[in-house]
Each structure stands twice: as structure tokens, then as C-alpha cells.
Scaffold this motif. Structure first.
Motif, PDB file in Angstrom:
ATOM      1  N   LEU A  52       2.429  -4.135  -4.470  1.00  0.00           N
ATOM      2  CA  LEU A  52       2.107  -5.515  -4.132  1.00  0.00           C
ATOM      3  C   LEU A  52       3.294  -6.185  -3.436  1.00  0.00           C
ATOM      4  N   ASN A  53       4.501  -5.957  -3.920  1.00  0.00           N
ATOM      5  CA  ASN A  53       5.676  -6.489  -3.241  1.00  0.00           C
ATOM      6  C   ASN A  53       5.787  -5.953  -1.816  1.00  0.00           C
ATOM      7  N   HIS A  54       5.462  -4.691  -1.654  1.00  0.00           N
ATOM      8  CA  HIS A  54       5.458  -4.064  -0.330  1.00  0.00           C
ATOM      9  C   HIS A  54       4.510  -4.804   0.609  1.00  0.00           C
ATOM     10  N   LEU A  55       3.308  -5.092   0.136  1.00  0.00           N
ATOM     11  CA  LEU A  55       2.329  -5.801   0.954  1.00  0.00           C
ATOM     12  C   LEU A  55       2.824  -7.206   1.323  1.00  0.00           C
ATOM     13  N   LEU A  56       3.318  -7.944   0.332  1.00  0.00           N
ATOM     14  CA  LEU A  56       3.705  -9.336   0.560  1.00  0.00           C
ATOM     15  C   LEU A  56       4.919  -9.447   1.466  1.00  0.00           C
ATOM     16  N   VAL A  57       5.917  -8.621   1.224  1.00  0.00           N
ATOM     17  CA  VAL A  57       7.129  -8.704   2.047  1.00  0.00           C
ATOM     18  C   VAL A  57       6.846  -8.216   3.465  1.00  0.00           C
ATOM     19  N   SER A  58       5.874  -7.332   3.618  1.00  0.00           N
ATOM     20  CA  SER A  58       5.506  -6.878   4.964  1.00  0.00           C
ATOM     21  C   SER A  58       4.911  -8.015   5.780  1.00  0.00           C
ATOM     22  N   TYR A  59       4.122  -8.876   5.113  1.00  0.00           N
ATOM     23  CA  TYR A  59       3.616 -10.048   5.820  1.00  0.00           C
ATOM     24  C   TYR A  59       4.767 -10.971   6.205  1.00  0.00           C
ATOM     25  N   SER A  60       5.679 -11.226   5.268  1.00  0.00           N
ATOM     26  CA  SER A  60       6.804 -12.114   5.549  1.00  0.00           C
ATOM     27  C   SER A  60       7.689 -11.566   6.663  1.00  0.00           C
ATOM     28  N   ALA A  61       7.773 -10.240   6.778  1.00  0.00           N
ATOM     29  CA  ALA A  61       8.596  -9.614   7.804  1.00  0.00           C
ATOM     30  C   ALA A  61       7.911  -9.593   9.166  1.00  0.00           C
ATOM     31  N   GLY A  62       6.650 -10.012   9.222  1.00  0.00           N
ATOM     32  CA  GLY A  62       5.934 -10.062  10.493  1.00  0.00           C
ATOM     33  C   GLY A  62       5.254  -8.780  10.890  1.00  0.00           C
ATOM     34  N   ASN A  63       5.024  -7.889   9.943  1.00  0.00           N
ATOM     35  CA  ASN A  63       4.322  -6.648  10.264  1.00  0.00           C
ATOM     36  C   ASN A  63       2.889  -6.935  10.697  1.00  0.00           C
ATOM     37  N   SER A  64       2.300  -6.000  11.384  1.00  0.00           N
ATOM     38  CA  SER A  64       0.924  -6.131  11.859  1.00  0.00           C
ATOM     39  C   SER A  64      -0.030  -6.361  10.695  1.00  0.00           C
ATOM     40  N   ILE A  65      -0.941  -7.322  10.865  1.00  0.00           N
ATOM     41  CA  ILE A  65      -1.921  -7.578   9.816  1.00  0.00           C
ATOM     42  C   ILE A  65      -2.866  -6.386   9.666  1.00  0.00           C
ATOM     43  N   MET A  66      -3.098  -5.659  10.757  1.00  0.00           N
ATOM     44  CA  MET A  66      -3.906  -4.438  10.650  1.00  0.00           C
ATOM     45  C   MET A  66      -3.241  -3.431   9.713  1.00  0.00           C
ATOM     46  N   GLU A  67      -1.914  -3.367   9.761  1.00  0.00           N
ATOM     47  CA  GLU A  67      -1.184  -2.475   8.852  1.00  0.00           C
ATOM     48  C   GLU A  67      -1.389  -2.900   7.400  1.00  0.00           C
ATOM     49  N   LEU A  68      -1.343  -4.211   7.166  1.00  0.00           N
ATOM     50  CA  LEU A  68      -1.568  -4.728   5.819  1.00  0.00           C
ATOM     51  C   LEU A  68      -2.992  -4.445   5.363  1.00  0.00           C
ATOM     52  N   GLN A  69      -3.940  -4.623   6.275  1.00  0.00           N
ATOM     53  CA  GLN A  69      -5.340  -4.372   5.933  1.00  0.00           C
ATOM     54  C   GLN A  69      -5.554  -2.914   5.547  1.00  0.00           C
ATOM     55  N   ASP A  70      -4.934  -2.008   6.279  1.00  0.00           N
ATOM     56  CA  ASP A  70      -5.076  -0.578   5.987  1.00  0.00           C
ATOM     57  C   ASP A  70      -4.457  -0.207   4.641  1.00  0.00           C
ATOM     58  N   PHE A  71      -3.393  -0.929   4.253  1.00  0.00           N
ATOM     59  CA  PHE A  71      -2.679  -0.585   3.021  1.00  0.00           C
ATOM     60  C   PHE A  71      -3.364  -1.128   1.776  1.00  0.00           C
ATOM     61  N   TYR A  72      -4.142  -2.196   1.899  1.00  0.00           N
ATOM     62  CA  TYR A  72      -4.691  -2.859   0.719  1.00  0.00           C
ATOM     63  C   TYR A  72      -5.519  -1.925  -0.168  1.00  0.00           C
ATOM     64  N   PRO A  73      -6.402  -1.057   0.353  1.00  0.00           N
ATOM     65  CA  PRO A  73      -7.148  -0.163  -0.551  1.00  0.00           C
ATOM     66  C   PRO A  73      -6.241   0.766  -1.360  1.00  0.00           C
ATOM     67  N   THR A  74      -5.143   1.222  -0.750  1.00  0.00           N
ATOM     68  CA  THR A  74      -4.192   2.048  -1.489  1.00  0.00           C
ATOM     69  C   THR A  74      -3.550   1.246  -2.605  1.00  0.00           C
ATOM     70  N   LEU A  75      -3.179   0.019  -2.299  1.00  0.00           N
ATOM     71  CA  LEU A  75      -2.632  -0.885  -3.308  1.00  0.00           C
ATOM     72  C   LEU A  75      -3.594  -1.039  -4.484  1.00  0.00           C
ATOM     73  N   LEU A  76      -4.865  -1.252  -4.197  1.00  0.00           N
ATOM     74  CA  LEU A  76      -5.853  -1.407  -5.264  1.00  0.00           C
ATOM     75  C   LEU A  76      -6.000  -0.116  -6.065  1.00  0.00           C
ATOM     76  N   ASP A  77      -5.922   1.026  -5.386  1.00  0.00           N
ATOM     77  CA  ASP A  77      -5.957   2.313  -6.098  1.00  0.00           C
ATOM     78  C   ASP A  77      -4.823   2.392  -7.121  1.00  0.00           C
ATOM     79  N   TYR A  78      -3.639   1.965  -6.725  1.00  0.00           N
ATOM     80  CA  TYR A  78      -2.480   2.014  -7.630  1.00  0.00           C
ATOM     81  C   TYR A  78      -2.709   1.111  -8.846  1.00  0.00           C
ATOM     82  N   TRP A  79      -3.309  -0.055  -8.633  1.00  0.00           N
ATOM     83  CA  TRP A  79      -3.579  -0.955  -9.754  1.00  0.00           C
ATOM     84  C   TRP A  79      -4.644  -0.370 -10.676  1.00  0.00           C
ATOM     85  N   GLU A  80      -5.612   0.327 -10.112  1.00  0.00           N
ATOM     86  CA  GLU A  80      -6.643   0.938 -10.959  1.00  0.00           C
ATOM     87  C   GLU A  80      -6.070   2.091 -11.782  1.00  0.00           C
TER      88      GLU A  80
END
Length: 317
Positions: A52-80
Motif C-alpha cells: 500500500l505504501n508502494h502504491l501511495l508513494v508512487s502516486y506522490s512521485a508522479g508515476n503513471s496512473i496506468m502503472e498504479l491501476q495495474d498494480f492494485y490487483p496485486t496489492l489486493l492479493d497481498y491483503w487477502e
């Protein structure tokens, strides 16, 4: 002064190492009945938080939102995966009969729950919200008002929220929810003006020099703006408002389209028709009629039935 570029690399490197170490540990030990259940729970929990920190700091760093979108399902997998090992620990003698939420909505975990919900919606993953809701529901008895408002259109059968489990700053959004549409922009602007000061008891407040800082953003202001289709032209340049996420969500899918993915045979009044064909509503006798995709579904506010909800007619002949 924080060197954010180096800070971003520090968080990212730590997250990548966490992913590798935990995956290797699970592969080697996850199947062993004598492997300490608290160790598996704590390791997978740390990985979920790191992601989750990876996702949030990536937005703050200006990374592509498409990159964030692609990562979110993996993030949810880790939480599950964490939720699985947390339940296993709670069910074991190691827990001593004590069960705790995966994310405690009455504690500092609330901000993380809020981030997970808001980012999921804004990144176009409303279809994943039932999976996230199952994580949030575990051992949390009181439905939170804001969380339930955000989840309700996308998770069927949700109970209404009963309280703001973390009052500030989130409770201030109630004025936005209660207002008529034309008054919501000014109220949201006021919410953002007060957001940082009102957040003084939240874990992210005053953390801009801390090692885990991921940026100051009112994720909930963005999610509510998108969900309620609020005109943000008067506040999109304010501090703490992630306008790019709202723009992305609006460009790629509307709230009605998101709801239609989950409820393709149901449409609220004043929303675009999700599919062409015959529809009917119990709010008016003899209402069955054809609509084209994109037609605005009419409302019957005088109906004693209540809210006007249109349903796809299973008999299209």
C-alpha cells in the motif's frame, strides 16, 4: 527538507525486498503445520502494508496512473493473503482466544482502509470492492458511514453505516452528503481547507519528515467527488486534492458505468441507461418501455414506492 526522490526509492526498494522475502518464506514454510502462525501473519501483514505504501508513494512521485491501476490487483492479493494467515492465527492457540480486525476501523488502521477503498474506486477497480469489503468486515462490528457510502453501489447487500468510526476529518463530509448538488462544490472546498488541521489525530499527520511518508492526500475527497459527480473546478488546485485521479476516473469510466458492471440489470433514476432494451420500475404501474443505451432513466419522485430503480426486463420480446 525531505529529498522525496531518494525517499521514494527507499520505500520502493523496501517494498520490493518485502515481496521477495515473503513469497520465498511462504513457498518454503507456508505448508508446514509447525511453522509459527504469528510469524506468517506478521510477515504477510508487513508485505500488505509495504504494498500500500508502494502504491501511495508512487502516486506522490508522479508515476503513471496506468502503472498504479495495474498494480492494485496485486496489492489486493497481498491483503487477502495476510487476511488468510491472520484468521489462521486467530483460530490457533497462539492467539489466546483473542481476535482482532485485519484493519481496525476504530484505530489508526482506518486511514489505510480509506486509502484501499478510494484508490480502488479511482483506479477503475470497483469490481474488486466485494473482495476488499470481506477484509474490512472481519471483526469490525460497526459499519462506518463513509466506508459504506463508498462501497454501497458496488457491493450488494451492504448495511448502512451507523457511525463515523474515526470522526475527524471524515465526519465533516456529512455536510457534503446532506447538501443539494449545487452546494456541494463549496462544501468540498471547505472540507479541503480544513482537512490537514482536522487530521491532527490521524497517523499521517506531521509525518512529512518520517521514513514512511507517502504524501498528504485527501483520498476520500477525490472518491466522493467522483462518486457524487461533483464539479471540482473551484477546488481542483487546492492542496491535498489528488485531481489527476479524479480526472482519470472520469475519463475512463463513470459511476453509472462502474455500477453497471456489477448490476448490469439495475439502474437508478437520473443515471444513463447501461444497455438498450426494455426496462421497468416498481415505482410506477405500467412503466415497462424501451430505452437506448445512454438514455437518462426518468424518476418518479411522487411515487409512494420510494426511490425510482429501473430493472432490465428478462422478457425482451
Amino acid at each position: 527538507m525531505l529529498d522525496f526522490e531518494n525517499h521514494y526509492q527507499f520505500i520502493l526498494q523496501g517494498a520490493l525486498e518485502s515481496y521477495e522475502v515473503v513469497a520465498e518464506g511462504i513457498a518454503l514454510n507456508g505448508h508446514k503445520p509447525d511453522f509459527p502462525k504469528d510469524a506468517a501473519m506478521e510477515a504477510t501483514c508487513q508485505r500488505a502494508w509495504d504494498a500500500l505504501n508502494h502504491l501511495l508513494v508512487s502516486y506522490s512521485a508522479g508515476n503513471s496512473i496506468m502503472e498504479l491501476q495495474d498494480f492494485y490487483p496485486t496489492l489486493l492479493d497481498y491483503w487477502e493473503v495476510y487476511a488468510k494467515y491472520d484468521r489462521t492465527f486467530d483460530d490457533s492457540p497462539e492467539a489466546g482466544g483473542r481476535r482482532v480486525p485485519h484493519l481496525d476501523l476504530y484505530d489508526f488502521d482506518y486511514s489505510r482502509a480509506n486509502q484501499l477503498v478510494c484508490m480502488g474506486l479511482l483506479l477503475g477497480h470497483s469490481d474488486l470492492m466485494p473482495r476488499l469489503a470481506a477484509i474490512l468486515d472481519y471483526e469490525n462490528d460497526d459499519p462506518d458511514i463513509l466506508i459504506e457510502i463508498l462501497l454501497a453501489p458496488f457491493v450488494p447487500g451492504r448495511p448502512a453505516g451507523v457511525t463515523y468510526t474515526r470522526t475527524l476529518p471524515y465526519k465533516k463530509l456529512q455536510k457534503v452528503f446532506d447538501a443539494t448538488p449545487e452546494k456541494r462544490p463549496a462544501l468540498m472546498a471547505k472540507y479541503l481547507d480544513e482537512w490537514y488541521t482536522a487530521s491532527r489525530r490521524e497517523p499521517y499527520h506531521g509525518q512529512h519528515e518520517a521514513p514512511g511518508f507517502t504524501g498528504y492526500w485527501s483520498w476520500e475527497a477525490a472518491a466522493v467527488t467522483w462518486l457524487f459527480d461533483i464539479d471540482d473546478s473551484s477546488y481542483r488546485d487546492k492542496s491535498f486534492y489528488p485531481a489527476e485521479l479524479v480526472d482519470y476516473a472520469r475519463q475512463h469510466y463513470s459511476r453509472a458505468e462502474a455500477v453497471a458492471r456489477i448490476h448490469p440489470n439495475r439502474c437508478e433514476a437520473n443515471q444513463p441507461c447501461p444497455r438498450a432494451g426494455f426496462w421497468w420500475t416498481p415505482a410506477r404501474f405500467g412503466s415497462r418501455r424501451p430505452f437506448a443505451a445512454g438514455d437518462i432513466m426518468p424518476a418518479f419522485p411522487e411515487s409512494r414506492y420510494g426511490a425510482t430503480i429501473w430493472y432490465w426486463d428478462q422478457h425482451q420480446d
